[in-house]
Design an enzyme around this catalytic site. Sequence first.
Site, short mmCIF file in Angstrom:
data_model
loop_
_atom_site.label_atom_id
_atom_site.label_comp_id
_atom_site.label_asym_id
_atom_site.label_seq_id
_atom_site.Cartn_x
_atom_site.Cartn_y
_atom_site.Cartn_z
CG ASP A 14 -51.41 -35.97 11.46
OD1 ASP A 14 -51.66 -34.75 11.42
OD2 ASP A 14 -50.94 -36.61 10.49
NE ARG A 94 -49.48 -48.41 7.98
CZ ARG A 94 -48.88 -47.46 8.68
NH1 ARG A 94 -48.61 -47.66 9.97
NH2 ARG A 94 -48.52 -46.34 8.11
CG ASP A 123 -50.62 -47.03 5.33
OD1 ASP A 123 -50.27 -48.18 4.98
OD2 ASP A 123 -49.82 -46.08 5.39
CB SER A 175 -45.67 -38.45 3.73
OG SER A 175 -46.30 -39.54 4.37
N1 ARG Z 1 -46.87 -46.49 -0.58
C1 ARG Z 1 -46.43 -47.34 0.48
C2 ARG Z 1 -47.47 -48.37 0.79
O1 ARG Z 1 -48.60 -48.16 0.47
C3 ARG Z 1 -45.97 -46.59 1.67
C4 ARG Z 1 -47.00 -45.83 2.44
C5 ARG Z 1 -46.28 -45.10 3.50
N2 ARG Z 1 -47.10 -44.33 4.36
C6 ARG Z 1 -46.79 -43.07 4.68
N3 ARG Z 1 -47.49 -42.49 5.59
N4 ARG Z 1 -45.80 -42.44 4.12
O2 ARG Z 1 -47.14 -49.39 1.35
#
Ligand code: ARG
Length: 449
Positions: A14, A94, A123, A175
């Site tokens: 990506d 993040r 995110d 993912s």
């Molecule tokens: N659901 C989790 C969170 O919001 C993990 C997100 C993970 N991101 C990913 N690209 N798999 O903190």
Amino acid sequence: MAEKIVLAFSGGLDTTVAVKWLTETRGFDVVALTVDLGSQPNLKAIRERALAAGAVQSYVLDARQPFIERFCWPALKAGALYQGQYPLATALGRPLIAQLLVEVAAREGATWVGHGSTGKGNDQVRFDVAVGALNPQLKVLAPLRDGMAMTREQEIVYAQVHDLPIEVKAESPYSVDENLWGRSIEAGVLEDALLKPPEDAFRWTSSVDTAPAGSAVIELTFEQGIPTSLRRSASPSGGGQGGALALVEELNLLGGLHGVGRIDMIEDRFVGIKSREIYEAPAAVILHTAHRALEDLVLDAEVGRFKSSVAAEYARLVYQGKWFTGHRRDLGAYVQSTQSAVSGTVRIKLHKGSAQVIGRSSPYSLYRPQLATYSAGDQFDHQAAVGFIKLVGLPVRTQAAVQGSAVTEPLLEDDRHVVEVGPGALEVRLAEPVLRAAVPGVVDPNLRG
Ligand code: ARG
């Protein structure tokens, strides 16, 4: 002159395509920024890929230490577990990346920052809100959400046409996001909430079935809420002062070996979706367990109680991307103030998926054996309890006398329930409880027998 954008660059398909797309389609000069939070990317290879994809500049940096010390430790001290379970690995990573995006943008004179989040998750919120908090002038672009709109197949073709250096690996069935504080796994077959997560979803942890039959006992020492040493009980000389990073890495390995730290939950995303999430977070789970055990020993009961509501609020803020807010800072100041006596040692047994507290000690322990004991040497004033109870019960007795008892349904409704079964022997037969369907008429078809 082209505008500059600093793009958070993981080196995956990506973001590699995004570097080119931002350059070609949007006319940016792209500065790639790669931050290692412990997923051990090959930073040098990633740097080369960024430049080969057309970035005018590539920054790479190892931020593992500040990640642990400035983001994970405050969350640990706060007891921050989202929905009481998720130690927030992705959510804590993040804001650090966002802060670096903003700082590199200032250094480079960039007017934009970018990241590879999609338009569906938390995110994007975390990046966008954090960037806005740190520099409201900066504009944020998330190519996958804001116009790039390519399927995976289209991205692969785009990369081939533009001669981008990608490795076309077999598509991961999930993912995944990974850092030292944990591994987040979602999508694919995991979207079936009833299905047991397949073993291939896990990379860090053994299953309970394959974990060693024997246990490991560790001792974790904390100073003012921060873990400072890890010792294997079996090897008094081994382990010790390796620093924060070594401690977390070692706990991830050891906990993972014993199958500790797997979490399977339905999570309430900030964007309103419920999603099925799997986590592996051996170090975070063990450290939260130990930290909590130490707090139980040294915190006054009222602080312990109040702090658990602060923990829930703190976790929600982190989860919802509100790291850089006055509210989080103020809660953090309260949390910090509670940690002055959170020093001591906790012994934990790791075995077949569990991290069990089996002992704790602290110079500031409020646990007084001479007050707690049921044996000789008891110093608790039993007679004082009588007056204590009299006053505790005073408002209750007053209310009952004036307004009547608060019991609405007696257990012994009438004499028919009391049956004489022998001379002087009475047996009480309570009426059959009535089972009511929670929501009449609604039956989960998955659970139908
Ligand atoms: N659901 C989790 C969170 O919001 C993990 C997100 C993970 N991101 C990913 N690209 N798999 O903190």
